[in-house]
Write an enzyme that holds these catalytic residues in place. Sequence first.
Site, PDB file in Angstrom:
ATOM      1  CB  SER A  36      -0.978   0.072   1.209  1.00  0.00           C
ATOM      2  OG  SER A  36      -1.624  -1.079   1.430  1.00  0.00           O
ATOM      3  CG  HIS A  68      -2.710  -3.033  -3.229  1.00  0.00           C
ATOM      4  ND1 HIS A  68      -1.679  -3.870  -2.722  1.00  0.00           N
ATOM      5  CD2 HIS A  68      -3.159  -2.200  -2.127  1.00  0.00           C
ATOM      6  CE1 HIS A  68      -1.568  -3.660  -1.310  1.00  0.00           C
ATOM      7  NE2 HIS A  68      -2.554  -2.632  -1.026  1.00  0.00           N
ATOM      8  CG  HIS A  90      -3.684  -7.996   1.073  1.00  0.00           C
ATOM      9  ND1 HIS A  90      -3.628  -6.983  -0.059  1.00  0.00           N
ATOM     10  CD2 HIS A  90      -2.564  -7.211   1.941  1.00  0.00           C
ATOM     11  CE1 HIS A  90      -2.746  -5.964   0.183  1.00  0.00           C
ATOM     12  NE2 HIS A  90      -2.179  -6.075   1.352  1.00  0.00           N
ATOM     13  CE1 TYR A  92      -7.542  -6.917   1.957  1.00  0.00           C
ATOM     14  CE2 TYR A  92      -5.921  -6.921   3.578  1.00  0.00           C
ATOM     15  CZ  TYR A  92      -6.395  -6.499   2.410  1.00  0.00           C
ATOM     16  OH  TYR A  92      -5.742  -5.355   1.834  1.00  0.00           O
ATOM     17  CD  GLU A  93      -7.150  -9.342  -2.490  1.00  0.00           C
ATOM     18  OE1 GLU A  93      -7.606  -9.794  -3.623  1.00  0.00           O
ATOM     19  OE2 GLU A  93      -6.095  -8.579  -2.051  1.00  0.00           O
ATOM     20  CB  ALA A 120       1.215   0.453   4.531  1.00  0.00           C
ATOM     21  CG  MET A 207      -4.101  -5.921   7.643  1.00  0.00           C
ATOM     22  SD  MET A 207      -5.501  -5.474   6.907  1.00  0.00           S
ATOM     23  CE  MET A 207      -5.886  -4.109   8.229  1.00  0.00           C
ATOM     24  CB  SER A 208       0.686  -7.902   3.436  1.00  0.00           C
ATOM     25  OG  SER A 208       1.688  -6.759   3.918  1.00  0.00           O
ATOM     26  CG  ASN A 231      -1.612   3.454  10.861  1.00  0.00           C
ATOM     27  OD1 ASN A 231      -1.250   3.155   9.883  1.00  0.00           O
ATOM     28  ND2 ASN A 231      -1.675   2.559  12.014  1.00  0.00           N
ATOM     29  CG  HIS A 242      -7.708   2.001   2.870  1.00  0.00           C
ATOM     30  ND1 HIS A 242      -6.381   1.491   2.997  1.00  0.00           N
ATOM     31  CD2 HIS A 242      -7.793   2.268   1.503  1.00  0.00           C
ATOM     32  CE1 HIS A 242      -6.005   0.917   1.765  1.00  0.00           C
ATOM     33  NE2 HIS A 242      -6.929   1.374   0.767  1.00  0.00           N
TER      34      HIS A 242
HETATM   35  N1  HPA Z   1      -2.657  -2.381  11.189  1.00  0.00           N
HETATM   36  C1  HPA Z   1      -2.994  -3.158  10.170  1.00  0.00           C
HETATM   37  N2  HPA Z   1      -2.445  -2.973   8.745  1.00  0.00           N
HETATM   38  C2  HPA Z   1      -2.166  -1.555   8.577  1.00  0.00           C
HETATM   39  C3  HPA Z   1      -1.801  -0.822   9.643  1.00  0.00           C
HETATM   40  C4  HPA Z   1      -2.403  -0.935  11.057  1.00  0.00           C
HETATM   41  O1  HPA Z   1      -2.333  -0.108  11.811  1.00  0.00           O
HETATM   42  N3  HPA Z   1      -1.615   0.393   8.847  1.00  0.00           N
HETATM   43  C5  HPA Z   1      -1.340   0.098   7.693  1.00  0.00           C
HETATM   44  N4  HPA Z   1      -1.794  -1.118   7.351  1.00  0.00           N
END
Ligand code: HPA
Length: 267
Positions: A36, A68, A90, A92-93, A120, A207-208, A231, A242
């Site tokens: 991301s 993406h 991902h 989660y898809e 990210a 998440m990856s 973040n 997001h």
């Molecule tokens: N958590 C999970 N995935 C993420 C985050 C997060 O805080 N920031 C960017 N991708």
Amino acid sequence: MTDLRTDPAGAAQAAAAVLAERTGVARHDLAIVLGSGWVPAVDVLGETIADFPVTDLPGFLPPAVEGHAGRIRSLDVGGKRVLAFLGRTHLYEGRGVEPVVHGVRVAAAVGCSTIVLTNACGCLKQGIAVGDPVLISDHLNFTGRTGLVGPRFVDLTDVYARRLRDLVHEIDPSIVEGVYAQFPGPQYETPAEVRMAGILGADLVGMSTVLEAVAAHAEGCEVLGISLVTNLAAGLGDPLDHEEVLAVGTASATRMGELLGQVIPRI
Ligand code: HPA
């Protein structure tokens, strides 16, 4: 047509053959997966030799997430032939593990001995600012899944190769290292989950990456993992969004591209 689920190795070979045809070379040296917000980083990386939708190759799925791009680019970076995946599939898809790790298997099948995985992430560690890159030193796999098929008892002691992290530190000693915890997503973590991850040793949440790193390592590739902190993890800062994650990625893309541009020719 080879089926990704029943014959992942055959599917990787089939995609590798088409890739060689589309890029004009049988082998690449290194692959990079851009997570991301990282996609613009590739624009400052080197000379583009070929660029096409990922779906031109067998076994790849169209992107499901904004940010993406779903393209593959073959580049010349300081004399090295680099395969860049602009986006990833991902877990989660909900399409299973095989599409998640197909890219790294194809990269290994075309000769890549190094795989750079970027993402990210949210950060738990004090002293790291939003917009900073962090080298992944190790991971916690909270997905309950594996990037491997069958009883393969792969050693993960040095899954994120020390040699590559040392090399990055020679270029920029200020980059810190951290332990990355992969949650299944797609929802962000709760503050309690973030606290749990911290107690268990995580510095970063995302998440990856983890399943891809395991699959790449099992293929004999050296893995370099670089997270971009977009973040503070849930409960440690503002509520997560997001769009803001993507905006931080875009704002940091030039810096990340320059870093990769320095690192890749030396690998
Ligand atoms: N958590 C999970 N995935 C993420 C985050 C997060 O805080 N920031 C960017 N991708």
